[in-house]
Write a protein that holds these residues in place. Sequence first.
Motif, mmCIF file in Angstrom:
data_model
loop_
_atom_site.group_PDB
_atom_site.id
_atom_site.type_symbol
_atom_site.label_atom_id
_atom_site.label_comp_id
_atom_site.label_asym_id
_atom_site.label_seq_id
_atom_site.Cartn_x
_atom_site.Cartn_y
_atom_site.Cartn_z
ATOM 1 N N VAL A 198 85.917 81.008 -40.789
ATOM 2 C CA VAL A 198 86.410 81.505 -42.086
ATOM 3 C C VAL A 198 86.662 83.012 -41.997
ATOM 4 O O VAL A 198 87.640 83.541 -42.539
ATOM 5 N N ASP A 199 85.790 83.692 -41.257
ATOM 6 C CA ASP A 199 85.958 85.129 -41.053
ATOM 7 C C ASP A 199 87.299 85.411 -40.342
ATOM 8 O O ASP A 199 88.069 86.286 -40.725
ATOM 9 N N LEU A 200 87.565 84.597 -39.337
ATOM 10 C CA LEU A 200 88.815 84.756 -38.565
ATOM 11 C C LEU A 200 90.027 84.400 -39.423
ATOM 12 O O LEU A 200 91.073 85.052 -39.356
ATOM 13 N N LYS A 201 89.874 83.376 -40.238
ATOM 14 C CA LYS A 201 90.960 82.956 -41.152
ATOM 15 C C LYS A 201 91.354 84.126 -42.054
ATOM 16 O O LYS A 201 92.542 84.410 -42.242
ATOM 17 N N GLU A 202 90.328 84.825 -42.588
ATOM 18 C CA GLU A 202 90.641 85.952 -43.479
ATOM 19 C C GLU A 202 91.384 87.052 -42.726
ATOM 20 O O GLU A 202 92.314 87.668 -43.236
ATOM 21 N N LYS A 203 90.959 87.281 -41.481
ATOM 22 C CA LYS A 203 91.642 88.312 -40.670
ATOM 23 C C LYS A 203 93.091 87.920 -40.408
ATOM 24 O O LYS A 203 93.993 88.744 -40.424
ATOM 25 N N LEU A 204 93.290 86.615 -40.122
ATOM 26 C CA LEU A 204 94.660 86.138 -39.869
ATOM 27 C C LEU A 204 95.543 86.326 -41.091
ATOM 28 O O LEU A 204 96.684 86.760 -40.995
ATOM 29 N N LEU A 245 93.233 88.129 -32.944
ATOM 30 C CA LEU A 245 92.799 87.018 -32.088
ATOM 31 C C LEU A 245 92.721 87.419 -30.621
ATOM 32 O O LEU A 245 91.850 86.970 -29.887
ATOM 33 N N GLU A 246 93.683 88.234 -30.185
ATOM 34 C CA GLU A 246 93.830 88.442 -28.737
ATOM 35 C C GLU A 246 94.215 89.885 -28.408
ATOM 36 O O GLU A 246 95.171 90.104 -27.665
ATOM 37 N N SER A 247 93.476 90.847 -28.948
ATOM 38 C CA SER A 247 93.942 92.227 -28.764
ATOM 39 C C SER A 247 93.986 92.625 -27.288
ATOM 40 O O SER A 247 94.937 93.264 -26.844
ATOM 41 N N THR A 285 95.757 74.893 -32.913
ATOM 42 C CA THR A 285 94.686 75.900 -32.893
ATOM 43 C C THR A 285 94.888 76.903 -34.033
ATOM 44 O O THR A 285 93.963 77.189 -34.798
ATOM 45 N N LEU A 286 96.100 77.427 -34.145
ATOM 46 C CA LEU A 286 96.373 78.404 -35.211
ATOM 47 C C LEU A 286 96.217 77.778 -36.591
ATOM 48 O O LEU A 286 95.679 78.390 -37.513
ATOM 49 N N ARG A 290 84.328 80.143 -26.467
ATOM 50 C CA ARG A 290 83.653 81.336 -25.975
ATOM 51 C C ARG A 290 84.064 82.654 -26.612
ATOM 52 O O ARG A 290 83.279 83.594 -26.656
ATOM 53 N N ALA A 291 85.315 82.780 -27.045
ATOM 54 C CA ALA A 291 85.737 84.061 -27.595
ATOM 55 C C ALA A 291 85.637 84.058 -29.118
ATOM 56 O O ALA A 291 85.098 84.975 -29.718
#
Length: 460
Positions: free
Chosen positions: A428-434, A222-224, A362-363, A390-391
């Motif tokens: 959904v893409d971000l969910k999988e990464k999380l 999320l925030e590298s 948010t999470l 935006r991100a």
Amino acid sequence: DQGERMEEEKRVKRRIVLVPVPAQGHVTPIMQLGKALHSKDFSITVVQTQYNRVTSSKDFSDFHFLTIPGSLTESDLKNLGPLQFMMKLNQICEATFKQCLGQLLKEQGDHDEVVCVVYDEYMHFSKAAAMEFQLPSVVFSTTSATAFLCRSVLAKVNVEKFLIDMKDVEMQDKLFPGLHPLRYKDLPTSAFGPIESMLRVYSKTVNTGTASAVIINSASCLESSSLARLQQELQVPVYPIGPLHIAASAPSSLLEEDRSCIEWLNMQKPRSVMYISLGSLALMETKDAVEMAWGLSNSNQPFLWVIRPGSIPSSEWTESLPEEFSKLVSERGYIVKWAPQMEVLRHPAVGGFWSHCGWNSTLESIGEGIPMICRPFTGDQKVNARYLERAWRNGVQLEGELEKEAVERAVKRLLVDEEGAEMRKSVVDLKEKLEASVRSGGSSCSSLDNFVNSLKTKNF
Ligand code: UDX
């Protein structure tokens, strides 16, 4: 010999002391952290203030709870407001927490050893006690890494210049140097007090001083870049181990959840419902609530709206909403005082989340693959809202005056338009990464293991 030493090591139970801020958005993640550490074979003692205590329920039956005597109460919070309340709490708890910790250490048996104090960043009085008893102390941040980084940057600004800049209306839309994509208006300033007081509070929260480490409830996917910068800024190791709600969900609602809304959701079409909740502290002006009601009405989409009693300050609950609206609610909506939010977000009928963008919400929303309408109220929520739009590109931010047409448009963008489908894909893409980050081998999972190893090998 080594075998014997290992046996002895096993017999000694290592105890971690947790010090939460007495507010829902802080209690939830620190109790989840407690669960995660408990699963790594630590005993947990939660030291709480008198106000907003988590009670020992079946979910925390293995935890030990202590109360700091003489701490502030609910009426103090009402009289002082959150910012002053936290300042005062830190003043009065320093000595009493020392006594509390001293007593705990005196009572510990041969097979039970306190190894560390983990305190919410806003409970910084804890570090003096930890230092006195030569225990490592660890800061736990319940906000994003980016919000922590912002506070760290703000703690060093030239106050006079900053005050002038913040009063300049034209500056508000400009990017703040070095914190792309944040603008001046996205900085985590507080609605609860003047900027000067807020800067004073922030400088205490980011001053890791004698602390040994910082734990952040976030993940590198999320925030590298914020995490890398934060690691550079702080003199101590930073452990991003989140999102904790996926790794160690632990129900710790301070208010009673109205589960009837799940039955109502069961009757709705898949992905058709807008869920609306502003967390545990945010307030809403009457005129905004009315515009929102009409916007929801005109959008023709079903909605589940959490209205906390007192969150529309002019009324006790929903009295200031237009009367015609209650007819609509009975046809197409549902209003509750407090919802089982995780269950709601997981429900197949929910298609969008209108949120104040608290970090937990948010999470939780990203974790369930739900796109958001972002209407931040104060502090770090503004940072999160900007990042969502935006991100991470899974949110639409509603800025400025709230008008019913804008509400209607935003709801349709999320639930009806192609744009909503695009946002859902990216979330959904971000969910999988999380999910991958908290699985074995994932970045947050490894980070938690590194933290635990440092504690076990007394490497702090
Ligand atoms: C605040 C800040 O906004 C947040 O960014 C900070 O890190 C902690 O303090 P809050 O404003 O309450 O918290 O929002 P949020 O962080 O979203 O936490 C609210 C929690 O309450 C969430 O875990 C959510 O699931 C829960 N909730 C909310 C419910 O269980 N039911 C509800 O009806 C509403």
